[in-house]
Write an enzyme that holds these catalytic residues in place. Structure first.
Site, PDB file in Angstrom:
ATOM      1  NE  ARG A 102      -2.814   0.208   3.398  1.00 49.19           N
ATOM      2  CZ  ARG A 102      -3.747   0.689   4.213  1.00 49.19           C
ATOM      3  NH1 ARG A 102      -5.029   0.504   3.933  1.00 49.19           N
ATOM      4  NH2 ARG A 102      -3.436   1.347   5.288  1.00 49.19           N
ATOM      5  CB  THR A 106      -2.902   6.837  -2.561  1.00 50.27           C
ATOM      6  OG1 THR A 106      -2.062   5.687  -2.780  1.00 50.27           O
ATOM      7  CG2 THR A 106      -2.245   8.071  -3.161  1.00 50.27           C
ATOM      8  CG  ASP A 197       2.320  -1.763   9.131  1.00 46.93           C
ATOM      9  OD1 ASP A 197       2.637  -2.966   8.942  1.00 46.93           O
ATOM     10  OD2 ASP A 197       2.358  -0.920   8.225  1.00 46.93           O
ATOM     11  CG  ASP A 200       5.823  -1.663  10.138  1.00 45.46           C
ATOM     12  OD1 ASP A 200       6.442  -2.168   9.181  1.00 45.46           O
ATOM     13  OD2 ASP A 200       5.453  -0.480  10.169  1.00 45.46           O
TER      14      ASP A 200
HETATM   15  C1  PRP Z   1      -1.103  -4.380   4.625  1.00 51.08           C
HETATM   16  C2  PRP Z   1      -1.813  -5.696   4.871  1.00 51.08           C
HETATM   17  C3  PRP Z   1      -2.614  -5.851   3.611  1.00 51.08           C
HETATM   18  C4  PRP Z   1      -2.971  -4.438   3.245  1.00 51.08           C
HETATM   19  C5  PRP Z   1      -4.402  -4.201   3.598  1.00 51.08           C
HETATM   20  O1  PRP Z   1       0.006  -4.583   3.823  1.00 51.08           O
HETATM   21  O2  PRP Z   1      -0.949  -6.749   5.117  1.00 51.08           O
HETATM   22  O3  PRP Z   1      -1.883  -6.460   2.557  1.00 51.08           O
HETATM   23  O4  PRP Z   1      -2.106  -3.586   4.002  1.00 51.08           O
HETATM   24  O5  PRP Z   1      -4.811  -2.951   3.218  1.00 51.08           O
HETATM   25  P1  PRP Z   1      -5.935  -2.704   2.122  1.00 51.08           P
HETATM   26  O6  PRP Z   1      -7.055  -3.631   2.435  1.00 51.08           O
HETATM   27  O7  PRP Z   1      -6.293  -1.261   2.340  1.00 51.08           O
HETATM   28  O8  PRP Z   1      -5.351  -2.938   0.765  1.00 51.08           O
HETATM   29  P2  PRP Z   1       1.047  -3.415   3.428  1.00 51.08           P
HETATM   30  O9  PRP Z   1       0.653  -2.808   2.122  1.00 51.08           O
HETATM   31  O10 PRP Z   1       1.211  -2.480   4.565  1.00 51.08           O
HETATM   32  O11 PRP Z   1       2.379  -4.223   3.141  1.00 51.08           O
HETATM   33  P3  PRP Z   1       3.250  -5.213   4.059  1.00 51.08           P
HETATM   34  O12 PRP Z   1       2.452  -6.488   4.218  1.00 51.08           O
HETATM   35  O13 PRP Z   1       4.470  -5.415   3.238  1.00 51.08           O
HETATM   36  O14 PRP Z   1       3.521  -4.550   5.375  1.00 51.08           O
HETATM   37  N1  URA Z   2      -2.520  -2.634   7.002  1.00 47.30           N
HETATM   38  C1  URA Z   2      -2.191  -2.906   8.291  1.00 47.30           C
HETATM   39  O1  URA Z   2      -1.168  -3.567   8.567  1.00 47.30           O
HETATM   40  N2  URA Z   2      -3.004  -2.433   9.254  1.00 47.30           N
HETATM   41  C2  URA Z   2      -4.111  -1.719   8.996  1.00 47.30           C
HETATM   42  O2  URA Z   2      -4.818  -1.327   9.941  1.00 47.30           O
HETATM   43  C3  URA Z   2      -4.427  -1.448   7.654  1.00 47.30           C
HETATM   44  C4  URA Z   2      -3.615  -1.930   6.677  1.00 47.30           C
END
Ligand code: PRP
Ligand code: URA
Length: 205
Positions: A102, A106, A197, A200
Site C-alpha cells: 500500500r 493513497t 501495521d 511491522d
Molecule cells: C497491509 C496488509 C494488507 C494491506 C491491507 O500490507 O498486510 O496487505 O495492508 O490494506 P488494504 O485492504 O487497504 O489494501 P502493506 O501494504 O502495509 O504491506 P506489508 O504487508 O508489506 O507490510
Molecule cells: N494494514 C495494516 O497492517 N493495518 C491496517 O490497519 C491497515 C492496513
C-alpha cells in the site's frame, strides 16, 4: 459470504495481538495460533473420500482428504506470517506468492511480485492478516482469477466493514473468513481499533 470466527481461544489470541505491548516474537506465535484456527475453519468444506484401512482390531472404511491439492497464497509481506499452519496441517499444499504494498499516502496497493503454482481446478486460499480498504485483496483475487483460479477463499485476521464490502462488491460469492470484524477505517485507512501495521509488528520494522 462472511464468516467471523467465534471461539474463546480466538478472542483471547486476538486481544493479545492487538495489545501494543506485545513484542514481535510473541506476536509471531499468536499469529501462528490464530492462523491455525482460521485454516481449520476456512477448509471445512474440503472434499473427502473413503479409504479402506485396518485398525488393530478390524477392517473399516475411514475418510481422507480427496485428491484436491490445496494452494495457499500469502499476500506479501504480512501474509507470510499465516502460511506455516497450512504447511503443518495439509500434506499436499503448494504455495504461491503475491507481493502488494500500500502507498502510505493513497493507501492504493501496488503490485511488485507474483509467483503462482497451477491454480486451475484447485482450492486457493489467499491469506492476508489485514482487510482494510479491500484494495489489496481485490487485486490479489484478480491475479488468481487471471491465472485460472475459480475456487478462491480469502482469509484475514482483522477486517473492516469497508474492506468486506469492497471484496463483496467485486466478488459477491467469495467466502471470507476473519477472526475479527472491527469498527471501521480511520483517515489514514488503518483499521480501528485494529492492531496497527501487521507487517511491522510481525517483523519488528
Ligand atoms: C497491509 C496488509 C494488507 C494491506 C491491507 O500490507 O498486510 O496487505 O495492508 O490494506 P488494504 O485492504 O487497504 O489494501 P502493506 O501494504 O502495509 O504491506 P506489508 O504487508 O508489506 O507490510
Ligand atoms: N494494514 C495494516 O497492517 N493495518 C491496517 O490497519 C491497515 C492496513
Amino acid at each position: 459470504m462472511l464468516h467471523v470466527l467465534d471461539h474463546p481461544l480466538a478472542a483471547h489470541v486476538i486481544t493479545h495481538l492487538r495489545d501494543k505491548t506485545t513484542k514481535p516474537a510473541t506476536f509471531r506465535t499468536l499469529c501462528y495460533q490464530i492462523s491455525l484456527l482460521l485454516a481449520v475453519e476456512a477448509t471445512r468444506t474440503l472434499a473427502t473420500e473413503p479409504k479402506a484401512i485396518e485398525t488393530p482390531l478390524e477392517p473399516m472404511t475411514g475418510r481422507v482428504l480427496a485428491h484436491e491439492p490445496l494452494v495457499v497464497v500469502p499476500i506479501l509481506r504480512a501474509g507470510l506470517g499465516m502460511v506455516q499452519p497450512f504447511l503443518d496441517i495439509f500434506p499436499d499444499v503448494s504455495v504461491g506468492y503475491i507481493g502488494l504494498e500500500r502507498d502510505h499516502q493513497t493507501a492504493i496497493a501496488r503490485s511488485y511480485y507474483c509467483k503462482l503454482p497451477v491454480v486451475t481446478n484447485r482450492r486457493v486460499v489467499l491469506v492476508d492478516p489485514m482487510l482494510a480498504t479491500g484494495g489489496s485483496a481485490v487485486k490479489a483475487i484478480d491475479v488468481v482469477r487471471d491465472a485460472g483460479g475459480a475456487d478462491i477463499t480469502l482469509v484475514s485476521i482483522v477486517s473492516s466493514p469497508e474492506g468486506v464490502a469492497e471484496v463483496q462488491s467485486h466478488y459477491p460469492k467469495l467466502p471470507i473468513f476473519t477472526a475479527a470484524l472491527d469498527r471501521g477505517l480511520n483517515a489514514k485507512k488503518y483499521i480501528m481499533p485494529g492492531l496497527g501495521d501487521f507487517g511491522d509488528r510481525l517483523y519488528g520494522t
